[in-house]
Design an enzyme around this catalytic site. Structure first.
Site, PDB file in Angstrom:
ATOM      1  N   GLY A 189      57.605  33.237  54.679  1.00 29.67           N
ATOM      2  CA  GLY A 189      56.414  33.454  55.502  1.00 29.67           C
ATOM      3  C   GLY A 189      56.456  34.715  56.321  1.00 29.67           C
ATOM      4  N   ASP A 225      59.942  25.058  45.094  1.00 29.90           N
ATOM      5  CA  ASP A 225      59.448  26.139  45.950  1.00 29.90           C
ATOM      6  C   ASP A 225      60.610  27.004  46.452  1.00 29.90           C
ATOM      7  OD1 ASP A 225      57.299  27.300  47.851  1.00 29.90           O
ATOM      8  OD2 ASP A 225      58.869  26.631  49.226  1.00 29.90           O
ATOM      9  N   GLY A 243      52.351  28.535  57.064  1.00 27.21           N
ATOM     10  CA  GLY A 243      51.252  28.450  58.013  1.00 27.21           C
ATOM     11  C   GLY A 243      50.335  29.650  57.882  1.00 27.21           C
ATOM     12  N   LYS A 255      61.694  31.121  45.669  1.00 27.78           N
ATOM     13  CA  LYS A 255      61.987  32.120  46.707  1.00 27.78           C
ATOM     14  C   LYS A 255      63.385  32.706  46.560  1.00 27.78           C
ATOM     15  CE  LYS A 255      58.801  29.845  49.923  1.00 27.78           C
ATOM     16  NZ  LYS A 255      58.728  28.727  50.905  1.00 27.78           N
ATOM     17  N   GLU A 290      52.651  18.068  51.633  1.00 24.29           N
ATOM     18  CA  GLU A 290      51.426  17.913  50.864  1.00 24.29           C
ATOM     19  C   GLU A 290      51.290  16.464  50.361  1.00 24.29           C
ATOM     20  OE1 GLU A 290      49.639  20.808  49.531  1.00 24.29           O
ATOM     21  OE2 GLU A 290      50.976  22.353  50.320  1.00 24.29           O
ATOM     22  N   ILE A 322      58.708  35.935  58.324  1.00 29.29           N
ATOM     23  CA  ILE A 322      59.991  36.626  58.535  1.00 29.29           C
ATOM     24  C   ILE A 322      60.066  37.811  57.577  1.00 29.29           C
ATOM     25  CG2 ILE A 322      62.489  36.374  58.567  1.00 29.29           C
ATOM     26  CD1 ILE A 322      62.046  33.305  58.596  1.00 29.29           C
ATOM     27  N   ARG A 363      35.879  30.640  44.558  1.00 28.77           N
ATOM     28  CA  ARG A 363      35.268  29.749  43.575  1.00 28.77           C
ATOM     29  C   ARG A 363      33.979  29.162  44.111  1.00 28.77           C
ATOM     30  NH1 ARG A 363      40.028  26.039  41.279  1.00 28.77           N
ATOM     31  NH2 ARG A 363      40.432  26.092  43.497  1.00 28.77           N
TER      32      ARG A 363
END
Lengths: 437, 437
Positions: free
Chosen positions: A134, A201, A302, A205, A190, A136, A45
């Site tokens: 992530g 979240d 991360g 998953k 956050e 894994i 953006r």
């Protein structure tokens, strides 16, 4: 072969991780994939901000719609997040015949069925290892590693923020609100933590894992979602007294009547490995009828851990969809003509720390003499423990933990210590590994 | 498409596991692989013994050399073990253009370089997930899941026998010889346990992982191998006092000078997850530069756990080498036309056990009334804990753990308990999962 060319959407934390990993490990990745993988263009953006994050050399554009259709792009990597614009761009990329790699769990949990149907029609891959847990490789384990099994249930710590909060609440006896503020200060939560602490979240998953485990469509709207906001420190304490830990688990289970799909705080026996997963780490237990319970553990979020999964998907797509059949997945992970001739080191050259146990005469100066020998060989000491060795009051056990040293050096030091008249038995030496980095 | 046809060599524990798993999960495996997988013929030494192990329907032969070359066999599965006859048969199968799946770690650690070179020349796959850590998909993680990483080290508990012995030595304070006898009695150790207790089996496995992680040839002859036979209970105790556990680890590490490749008893900090892997279980930690440390845990041996890995390899070969490109690895693990319409159950129908916390008036009969309500709803109690709730002596916390029950039933019981005048605050309810089977 020419390198595979990537069109990257997004210039955030994960995108810059992908750029870093591809740049740093480019030789090794090419040896594995059989082709180079390069970022051709990045759609952003704000060009100036992206320039700062990604460096001067990468070509930037703000026209994302054009980017996903560009002739010279082989794979589109979607890392912008959200479900509206991301959906449009992913569908456009598929329509243009591009393979897609995405880390976007919300997109797949909500629009997965539509996206995969489009990909099947076009014969392209949509890979999403980074969307769950992530770095894994849990998607790969479910989709390929455990294909022999009738999977019976999955239970996972798949949100690092909430696991960090629960770990802190337990170890420090603090209340939710206090720990949330600490987590925000440390960057584990956050500014608006709703998605994490309300379990949304994790529900995205577990929805994805449920679909892959049981061969059902994505049905996020039917998941039960309960977060950790109402959890009290009292209950964590009582649970502990009863032999349990409280974890926010994403659970999906096959029963004769149907599929359970749910996220909620859960008591788990403290002796289970998953109960001992602390801090921001993730872990998933998968129970199959043939294999029993298997567990997968690592960093679930991360920059580079997530990039690890994104780049693994890029290598997969490169191997499976652009290479000739003989180069699909090489036997030894690396292409046969790209093996390394690094030597195997002799034990003399190996570096570890050590545990030493010496039975010594209980006399003044013995410890000084022994630590002196270690110092002469440049071996530094981490800890010393001295214990009476049973009834015989003239002897004592001396246990020494050392820091890292070469085995050859330790051999010489042990030989010298062994020759002391005050060392009464053969010295016991066991190697030690901290396994921390 | 016609089913893939397997020629199976061997009729031992793993072979009968493979036959069982393929038979039991055949529908599910076909939905994943896109083709059926059937055992066409089994090559054995003793037909009568094999008949007893594998059942009446499977076609048997004692001519293994003919079997591996048969026209109508697509994949040869080698489960006879050893390095001489197995090598001949695997090379003959490759020469005849067959894909090979093997669980034979000794064969690969010693003759892998020769075998993979032959397979590359013929364009066939040699898959060996079952050779390391049984049912844990660690080969797949190393070869495909972590391809983004420069792998830095691997440390694994990759021999169940020795981990069982070390766990027992620690928890019961017994000496090696005593526990070895117990392990033999329980079937965790062979009559001749040399391969396990001297670390040779672990060295085969870490040699294979080292090759895949670092892209080097198999070099078993250069591995340092030290078993657990000389380990004393004293050292396990001292290690524990210093915050460590002793595990037999297979370790391989990349250093600037070369590769470390070794098996030996190792002190590991007790707080590490791998230090808490007990009994005959296996676990492998892989440290990559991008992902950090990841851990993979499960059953490393046994009939069906090992068969789980063998059959996963069969599905892989079927998907990657015999299917059309669009059917290689389906997005959702199952072929798009083979999804299931099992319903997602409502929360009312979900079955879990529960933790309940009730703040109650400290009066006679309260516990009887509450347990009575649970009984009325057919909810059985696992444990009760009663605690004074701070200064107020007229109130007390009552914690109840239940056995499994339907959530709908629990909702009704809670509503009824909540309406009691002796229940003074909203009842706290947290679900509980034992995660044991």
């Amino acid at each position: 072969m020419k390198p595979i060319r990537i069109g990257l959407l997004g210039a955030g934390v994960v995108a810059s991780g992908v750029a870093q990993v591809l740049a740093r490990n480019q030789a090794e990745i090419k040896r594995r994939a059989g082709r180079g993988i390069e970022i051709a263009r990045v759609g952003v953006r704000n060009v100036d901000k992206a320039r700062a994050a990604l460096g001067a050399e990468i070509e930037l554009t703000t026209d994302l719609d054009a980017l996903v259709r560009m002739e010279d792009i082989d794979i589109v990597v979607e890392l912008i997040g959200g479900t509206t614009r991301a959906r449009e761009l992913v569908l456009a990329a598929i329509d243009a015949g591009k393979h897609v790699v995405t880390a976007n769990k919300a997109l797949l949990a909500v629009h997965g069925t539509e996206i995969f149907a489009a990909a099947c029609r076009k014969g392209v891959m949509v890979a999403f290892e980074a969307a769950v847990a992530g770095g894994i490789p849990i998607i790969k384990a479910l989709r390929e590693g455990l294909t022999a099994n009738r999977i019976q249930w999955i239970a996972g710590i798949i949100n690092g923020t909430t696991n960090f909060i629960l770990s802190e609440m337990r170890s420090k006896g603090l209340d939710f609100d206090v720990v949330l503020k600490e987590a925000q200060r440390l960057g584990y939560a956050e500014a608006d933590p709703t998605f994490d602490i309300e379990g949304i979240d994790a529900a995205h998953k577990v929805t994805i894992m449920s679909a892959i485990a049981f061969g059902i469509p994505m049905q996020f709207d039917k998941a039960y979602v309960e977060g950790i906001t109402r959890l009290q420190a009292t209950d964590i304490t009582y649970a502990e007294q009863l032999g349990y830990r409280i974890k926010l688990l994403g659970i999906t289970k096959r029963r004769a009547e149907g599929i359970e799909l749910r996220v909620h705080p859960t008591l788990v026996p403290a002796k289970r490995l998953i109960a001992n997963v602390e801090g921001a780490m993730n872990a998933v237990v998968v129970h199959g009828d043939a294999v029993g319970s298997t567990l997968y553990y690592g960093k679930g979020a991360g920059s580079e851990p997530t990039a690890s999964a994104v780049v693994a998907d890029l290598v997969d797509v490169t191997r499976l969809h652009t290479a000739d059949p003989d180069h699909r997945v090489p036997h030894l992970a690396f292409q046969p003509d790209a093996l390394d001739d690094a030597p195997i080191l002799s034990m003399e050259e190996v570096v570890t720390s050590f545990y030493l146990r010496l039975r010594v005469a209980d006399q003044t100066g013995v410890l000084a003499r022994i630590t002196g020998i270690l110092a002469e060989h440049d071996i530094s000491i981490d800890a010393v423990l001295q214990r009476e060795a049973g009834d015989d009051e003239n002897q004592t056990d001396l246990i020494i933990l050392t820091h890292d040293t070469q085995e050859g050096r330790m051999n010489k030091a042990i030989a010298q210590m062994q020759s002391l008249p005050t060392v009464l038995q053969p010295i016991v030496r066991i190697r030690k590994e901290e396994l921390n980095n």
